[in-house]
Design an enzyme around this catalytic site. Sequence first.
Site: not given
Length: 203
Positions: A79, A187, A185
């Site tokens: 990001c 995650e 992202h």
Amino acid sequence: MVGIVNYNMGNLASVINAFAKLGIDAQIQSDPDKIAQYDRLLLPGVGAFGDAMEHLKSNGMDKAVLEFAASGKPLLGICLGMQLLFDNSEEFGAHKGLSLIDGTVVKFDETKFDHPLKVPHMGWNEMFVQRDTPIFNEMPKDFYLYFVHSYHVVCDDKYAIGKTHYGYEFVSSVQKDNIYGIQPHPEKSHDNGLKILTNFAKL
């Protein structure tokens, strides 16, 4: 071991939890003198480019990241962390980045959109793989990831390993030697994102 750079601008809880879920040894690190000890380094980031660079510079973490990159060990920016790898950004003024990859960070140009869309670009979108790269090992040629951003990278196509369409096509993932960057992202991207983090840990 994976080191996760802590400079008070990253979504650290989600990142460390993702590695824990995968059983990968990872550690949040705020001491620049200890960055060199890791096998791989992840540079996260949430917020504004200029603020992020100021935070990195405040205790010499910028130099520690640059030295790590020069060592040849794998470095991944995600990001805002990906955007910091580049020369500069126009977010809230002109700001210099880490200059690890040639390019600049610009705001989405809504005048070029093929149909009306909202900025920030937020939600699930496809990444189209541009060439073989170990970070996308055993993944399809296109897959969905979770994005939240108003600015994107403009760089030479030779660095682009992934592109995404939002109003127009933009570079959403990059690689230059041992340096990797991904705009969405991982995650927060369920199985596809976890696979990327797994591949990174295997580099």
